[in-house]
Motif scaffolding. Structure first.
Motif, short mmCIF file in Angstrom:
data_model
loop_
_atom_site.label_atom_id
_atom_site.label_comp_id
_atom_site.label_asym_id
_atom_site.label_seq_id
_atom_site.Cartn_x
_atom_site.Cartn_y
_atom_site.Cartn_z
N ASP A 84 9.38 10.36 0.05
CA ASP A 84 9.31 10.47 -1.34
C ASP A 84 10.63 10.78 -1.98
N TRP A 90 0.78 -1.37 -0.08
CA TRP A 90 0.07 0.29 -0.12
C TRP A 90 1.09 1.33 0.04
N SER A 111 2.74 1.78 -3.24
CA SER A 111 2.25 1.43 -4.52
C SER A 111 2.57 2.47 -5.71
N PRO A 135 -5.55 1.95 4.02
CA PRO A 135 -4.10 2.07 4.41
C PRO A 135 -3.60 0.56 5.23
N TRP A 195 0.81 3.08 -8.18
CA TRP A 195 -0.41 3.43 -8.61
C TRP A 195 -1.44 4.05 -7.23
N PRO A 196 -2.11 4.76 -7.47
CA PRO A 196 -3.01 5.23 -6.39
C PRO A 196 -3.40 3.70 -5.51
N PRO A 197 -3.08 3.51 -4.31
CA PRO A 197 -3.43 2.23 -3.69
C PRO A 197 -4.77 2.00 -3.53
N GLU A 198 -5.27 0.77 -3.44
CA GLU A 198 -6.60 0.41 -3.33
C GLU A 198 -6.90 -0.22 -1.90
N LYS A 236 2.65 4.02 5.54
CA LYS A 236 1.27 4.50 5.29
C LYS A 236 1.40 6.12 6.02
#
Ligand code: EPS
Length: 358
Positions: free
Chosen positions: A130, A88, A91, A99, A93-96, A104
């Motif tokens: 980041d 998560w 990820s 969290p 891509w935007p996580p599904e 997190k």
């Protein structure tokens, strides 16, 4: 085409990636040899428990067929097994879903000495993660994979490169002491390259100079703060009569204070370079910091880390030096096909009065 290396990958992302362009076609790669270097990099005293999670192995996605290079871009991948704990948090891509797992919470307390603060300011980041994920020395796994490929190319022209910790008999004790005090340690490494003929690199421009290129390659590795070539800093306090390597019969030298490079060009002696590594910046007993969100004083981020990675640096430095020497050798000898590369090297050795001594 020039030999070039581009890498991508975050420490806890799905994988690390390297693309090597400009390899001669027809070079046989040994998967076991690449994996052996990856294992060497993971070993060494003072590494974090992360090394028990990862068992690094190389995968090749392009540029190789039946174990031979095609002369096309070679795509190397080293997976991050730990990514499953960060699925998560890291990820792409935007996580599904809700969290879950690590990563997190945003990190807002930058560590002195890491990329955290400079990265947050430079790139406008609210979560220091980041910046730190890419700046992490985890990245060096894929540098080692590319270095193993470079070493295979160098072996075709009888050049060998080896890195080791330098003057570090007390390294284990220093690491034990640092660990006991929840601190970290640095150290020195040395890389030696044997069989390098005279004439790699050039004095023609700054960018051609082999010493400048090796220094940049070493300084490009995480935590390296100093580099010297040959006797380096010590030469500054000697007289010229003590500092230079006299030329004797056979055009060889009895000393090698220059570390195998004069005027930015290899001189046929062993190439000797050293790098100094600072103590790693993630301390279990954290240094002072300031919260990026609140501006309030606090303590820097504490997360799992190595106490020291000097032995790992020796392997990474070996890879970085090998890659730069391979690049310089490709410039000197050309060779779209491996046979052309080796043929040009042989013809050159016939022309010059160099006989390998070390
Ligand atoms: C690193 C921190 C640690 C090291 C990592 C580099 O990772 P983690 O936070 O996941 O425990 O183990 O090095 C590697 C994983 C590696 O393979 O070298 C850092 O912050 O630079």
């Amino acid at each position: 085409m020039a030999l070039e290396l581009v890498t991508a990958g975050e420490s806890h992302g799905p994988a690390l990636v390297a693309i090597v362009t400009g390899l001669s076609a027809g070079l046989v790669l040994d998967r076991d040899a690449v994996n052996a270097d990856l294992r060497r990099r993971q070993q060494g005293y003072g590494r974090s428990p992360r090394q028990q999670i990862e068992t690094d192995e190389v995968d090749v996605l392009a540029g190789l067929r039946h174990g031979r290079t095609l002369g096309t871009p070679l795509a190397l991948v080293v997976a991050n097994k730990d990514h499953r704990n960060w699925a998560w948090g890291m990820s792409p891509w935007p996580p599904e879903g809700e969290p879950a797992g690590k990563g997190k919470e945003p990190v807002t307390l930058p560590r002195p000495g890491h990329a955290d603060l400079a990265g947050a300011m430079k790139y406008g980041l609210a979560d220091v993660r980041d910046a730190l994920e890419r700046a992490s020395a985890r990245h060096t796994a894929v540098v080692v994979a590319a270095g193993a490929v470079a070493k295979a190319l160098l072996a075709a022209i009888e050049i060998e490169v080896a890195g080791a910790p330098h003057d570090e008999e007390d390294l284990q004790r220093r690491i034990d002491d640092a660990r006991a005090e929840r601190d970290t340690a640095g150290g020195f490494v040395e890389v030696r390259a044997r069989g390098v003929p005279p004439g790699l690199g050039s004095y023609a421009t700054r960018d051609d100079r082999l010493d400048a290129r090796l220094a940049a390659a070493l300084m490009g590795i995480q935590a390296v703060k100093g580099v010297e070539v040959g006797d380096g800093f010590a030469l500054a306090q000697l007289r010229g009569s003590q500092a230079h390597d006299e030329i004797v019969e056979g055009f060889v030298r009895e000393t090698n204070r220059a570390g195998g490079i004069e005027a930015g060009v290899s001189n046929g002696e062993e190439i000797v370079v050293r790098a100094a590594m600072k103590p790693l910046p993630t301390l279990m007993k954290p240094l002072a910091s300031v919260d990026l969100q609140t501006g309030e004083p606090g303590e820097a981020l504490v997360e799992r880390s190595d106490v020291a990675a000097v032995e790992a640096l020796a392997v990474v430095a070996e890879a970085a030096v090998a890659f730069e020497l391979a690049r310089a050798a490709r410039e000197k000898f050309g060779g779209d096909a491996l046979g052309d590369f080796v043929g040009a090297w042989r013809a050159y050795l016939e022309r010059i009065p160099w006989r390998r001594t070390r």
